[in-house]
Scaffold this active site. Structure first.
Site, mmCIF file in Angstrom:
data_model
loop_
_atom_site.group_PDB
_atom_site.id
_atom_site.type_symbol
_atom_site.label_atom_id
_atom_site.label_comp_id
_atom_site.label_asym_id
_atom_site.label_seq_id
_atom_site.Cartn_x
_atom_site.Cartn_y
_atom_site.Cartn_z
ATOM 1 C CG HIS A 95 -1.629 1.268 1.458
ATOM 2 N ND1 HIS A 95 -2.315 1.929 0.453
ATOM 3 C CD2 HIS A 95 -1.771 2.043 2.566
ATOM 4 C CE1 HIS A 95 -2.841 3.043 0.938
ATOM 5 N NE2 HIS A 95 -2.526 3.137 2.214
ATOM 6 C CD GLU A 118 7.075 -3.003 -25.002
ATOM 7 O OE1 GLU A 118 6.292 -2.528 -25.833
ATOM 8 O OE2 GLU A 118 7.485 -4.176 -25.041
ATOM 9 C CG HIS A 173 -5.478 6.976 1.118
ATOM 10 N ND1 HIS A 173 -6.339 6.479 2.084
ATOM 11 C CD2 HIS A 173 -4.272 6.436 1.403
ATOM 12 C CE1 HIS A 173 -5.662 5.712 2.917
ATOM 13 N NE2 HIS A 173 -4.417 5.666 2.532
HETATM 14 ZN ZN ZN Z 1 -2.816 4.707 3.509
#
Ligand code: ZN
Length: 207
Positions: A95, A118, A173
């Protein structure tokens, strides 16, 4: 498989070097059997050490704190949801709070899409092969929430809508990326970030 805690530490250093996880943002999880190894909360990624990685027992929903009493990343409920899915083979989730991802989440409405590049060939099609460079990479976008765990309902919904996706953008975010192994997840996040940087720069150059 090398020690997942070593792999998380090297991925944390890579993420910091690439500006994917500024401050203490973002997180990394690796699933090994019934144990999920997760980067600790509140620690700068470039300083994360092996003893700080949290080992989460997915059978009993308990965890051993990382060295010094560290808790797992706030992303943990989302990582566990992905690791537990029977319909997907997910061994690693990364993340990021990459600026390229954040800017793309503002440039696109419901999904980020790009074709004729590509680097698309590094990403899975969802049909047991990689995409071809003339095919379109699609990454769905969900809205942000006050806490990471509050993203869960939207994450579940969007995965059922995009079963082939290996990533989800969270508006303003960041990005969640997953793969069967840490190596695959690393290749995917690197390639997606490159493509998102390209999209931002192409927009700026009016290409
Ligand atoms: Zn986060």
């Amino acid at each position: 498989m090398s020690d997942p805690r070593d792999t998380i530490c090297s991925l944390c250093r890579l993420a910091y070097a690439n500006n994917w996880m500024p401050g203490t943002g973002g997180g990394i999880g690796i699933c090994d059997g019934h144990t999920a190894y997760i980067s600790p909360s509140g620690i700068e990624k470039e300083l994360t050490t092996k003893d700080q990685i949290v080992a989460y027992d997915m059978n009993n929903d308990t965890y051993e704190c990382g060295g010094g009493g560290l808790r797992p990343s706030a992303c943990t409920p989302l990582f566990l949801e992905l690791f537990r899915r029977q319909d997907m083979d997910i061994g690693c989730v990364i993340h990021t709070h990459s600026l390229n991802a954040v800017l793309c989440s503002m440039m696109y409405d419901a999904e980020f899409s790009i074709s004729n590049m590509e680097q698309i060939k590094a990403l899975p099609s969802g049909e047991g092969r990689n995409l071809r460079n003339v095919e379109t990479l699609r990454i769905p976008i969900i809205e942000n929430a006050p806490e990471e765990q509050d993203l869960m309902p939207e994450l579940k919904r969007i995965i059922s809508e995009y079963p082939a996706a290996c990533a989800v953008l969270v508006r303003r975010h960041g990005l969640f990326v997953w793969g069967a192994t840490a190596k695959k997840a690393k290749i995917y996040v690197e390639s997606i970030d490159y493509l998102m940087e390209a999209a931002v720069k192409m927009r700026g150059l009016a290409l």
